[in-house]
Design a protein around this motif. Structure first.
Motif, short mmCIF file in Angstrom:
data_model
loop_
_atom_site.label_atom_id
_atom_site.label_comp_id
_atom_site.label_asym_id
_atom_site.label_seq_id
_atom_site.Cartn_x
_atom_site.Cartn_y
_atom_site.Cartn_z
N ILE A 265 -3.39 4.49 8.01
CA ILE A 265 -2.45 3.60 7.45
C ILE A 265 -1.44 3.08 8.39
N CYS B 48 -4.33 14.37 3.78
CA CYS B 48 -3.26 13.42 4.11
C CYS B 48 -2.85 13.14 5.62
N ALA C 75 0.81 5.45 -0.08
CA ALA C 75 0.07 6.59 0.24
C ALA C 75 0.90 7.86 -0.67
N THR D 109 -3.69 10.16 -2.38
CA THR D 109 -4.17 8.90 -3.12
C THR D 109 -3.38 7.86 -2.73
N ILE D 110 -3.85 6.51 -2.82
CA ILE D 110 -3.47 5.49 -2.17
C ILE D 110 -3.56 4.50 -3.37
N LEU E 170 -10.91 1.27 3.68
CA LEU E 170 -9.55 1.15 3.28
C LEU E 170 -9.29 -0.33 3.58
N LEU F 298 0.83 -1.15 -0.25
CA LEU F 298 0.10 -0.07 -0.05
C LEU F 298 0.83 1.23 -0.08
N CYS G 27 3.41 -1.01 4.30
CA CYS G 27 2.77 0.24 3.95
C CYS G 27 3.75 1.19 3.75
N ARG H 256 4.80 5.25 2.22
CA ARG H 256 4.38 6.70 2.02
C ARG H 256 5.44 7.28 0.70
N TRP I 190 1.28 11.60 -0.74
CA TRP I 190 0.97 12.65 0.28
C TRP I 190 1.59 13.90 0.41
#
Length: 169
Positions: A104, A97, A88, A139-140, A161, A86, A117, A119, A90
């Motif tokens: 998240i 965000c 993200a 936006t993920i 999510l 995943l 996860c 970023r 930001w």
């Protein structure tokens, strides 16, 4: 010639319909309750990440599970990962965000070992953002086996999510 009469303009139909606003009253008549600041929202208590969503300490500890990725390490860290990823997108100035960060982080903790996860700061890594057509943040993107499987635009609830992530695990 007839005598002149003074004609005063009539108020007309619109004068009778003028709205009255309660704030036009004297300030002393306002109750102090209207000046109370809004109370903070409590985190959701249901869903896949409910165990950690209600505790602020858990969110801070879970932040260790979310890593930052840059253009130089993108292919290795995201596309070469064996588990689902995943990512993200930001920026530090983006309020929505920042709202997604604890969600998240909770997902990263709840799905440790099955979901990675990460970023991407779009201000510092514009190449990656433009490669994937990121036009708004947050936006993920969810990747599996090096392919983009899902795109989520905007801030969403933790349960929504988690449901999206569950489809790819």
């Amino acid at each position: 010639m007839p005598a002149a009469t003074a004609i005063s303009p009539s108020p007309g139909p619109s004068a009778a319909r003028r709205p009255t606003y309660p704030l036009h009253r004297a300030a002393s008549s306002l109750s102090p309750s209207c000046f109370n600041p809004p109370q903070p929202r409590r985190p959701p208590t249901g869903g896949a990440v409910a165990a950690s969503a209600g505790r602020r300490v858990a969110c801070c500890k879970a932040a260790d599970h979310v890593g930052d990725v840059e253009e130089q390490t993108w292919d290795e860290v995201v596309l070469g990962c064996e588990t689902a990823v995943l990512v993200a997108f930001w920026a530090p100035w983006c309020g929505p965000c920042r709202l997604m960060h604890p969600i998240i982080a909770d997902l990263a903790k709840a799905y440790a070992g099955r979901l990675r996860c990460l970023r991407v700061n779009t201000d510092e890594n514009q190449e990656v953002a433009s490669r994937y057509g990121i036009r708004s943040i947050p936006t993920i993107l969810i990747f599996k086996d090096g392919e983009r499987k899902e795109t989520v635009i905007g801030a969403i609830a933790d349960t929504a999510l988690a449901a999206t992530v569950d489809r790819f695990l």
